[in-house]
Write a protein that holds these residues in place. Structure first.
Motif: not given
Length: 284
Positions: A198-204, A214-217
């Motif tokens: 989750i933290n890495e997705a927030i960094y993206a 788009d990250v979620d997709t």
């Protein structure tokens, strides 16, 4: 091995009410405890709503609903723990609050009573140390929403006895959940794996790699996750995500667990996700 019949759940929030419902549906006598009467009433309403939905969807009968509600008793007095074989604490994720509750429970519990905590990241060993019987303290980390999710992480503290573990593992099977055995380590297994993702997705998002949508997709369609990591973060609560990342960062002293600055910023802004109406997405 202990014969558990009477259970108390401390904390009538989302997790506590779900845990109480699952035990009551499995035929246990359950005290749902909260010193805040409004929170207690809200917790009972949540259970009733869930059961009504299950009746409508024909997952349970009307009689099953009534039996479950009859197995539940409201409690605002922590001394009710004195008649219980198992107490599960599901209060707010704060080590000092949990220690205070366990100190108090230790004075009322019977000799055989097991004390469990639903913490998602706090050390079981540390919580157990404030009681007079640390061998009877264990972690039972349920997943949200409790009535739906099958997994329970059972976490052994350094002092947890084999008998305590076996009793809780057997009990987890009785309430139709699947138990996994985990040793006491920051974030246990579930959050040690989930939260850095989750933290890495927030960094993206923070670094402009991609939008939250788009990250979620990518994770839903590319990795077959039922829910994207940022939607999931909003659902869990961004304050909870930050807290767990801080536990991991402090516990391992490893920079890979450093919470993303954007996560800190959102929490400071009060954008906590679904519960506050805004996180990575806006909710009505």
């Amino acid at each position: 091995m202990n014969d558990v019949q009477h259970v108390m759940v401390v904390g009538a929030g989302q997790m506590g009410s779900g845990i109480a419902q699952v035990f009551a549906q499995s035929g246990f006598n359950v005290y749902l405890h909260d010193k805040n009467k409004d929170a207690l009433n809200k917790g009972m309403e949540t259970i009733e709503k869930f059961l009504n939905r299950s009746v409508k969807k024909e997952r349970i009968t009307e009689q099953g609903k009534e039996d479950t509600l009859n197995n539940l008793t409201r409690s605002t007095d922590i001394q009710d723990a004195a008649s219980c074989d198992l107490v599960i604490e599901a209060a707010v994720e704060n080590v000092d609050i949990k220690k205070t509750i366990f100190k108090e429970l230790a004075t009322y519990k019977q000799e055989h009573t097991i004390l469990a905590t639903n913490t998602s990241s706090i050390s079981i060993t540390e919580i157990a140390a404030v009681t007079n019987r640390p061998d009877q303290v264990i972690g039972m980390h349920f997943m949200n929403p409790v009535p739906v999710m099958k997994l329970v992480e059972i976490i052994r503290g350094l002092q947890t006895s084999d008998e305590t573990y076996q009793t809780i593992e057997e009990l987890t099977n009785k309430i139709n959940k699947t138990a996994v055995e985990v040793n006491d380590s920051p974030g246990f297994a579930a959050n040690r794996i989930l939260m850095p993702m989750i933290n890495e997705a927030i960094y993206a998002v923070y670094e402009g790699v991609s939008s939250p949508e788009d990250v979620d997709t990518v994770m839903k369609l590319g990795m077959n996750h039922p829910m994207g990591p940022l939607t999931l973060a909003d659902f869990i609560g961004l304050d909870t995500c930050l807290y767990i990342m801080e536990v991991l960062h402090e516990g391992f002293s490893d920079s890979k667990y450093r919470p993303c600055p954007l996560l800190r910023q959102y929490v400071k802004a009060g954008w906590l996700g679904k519960k506050s109406g805004r996180g990575f997405y806006v909710y009505e």
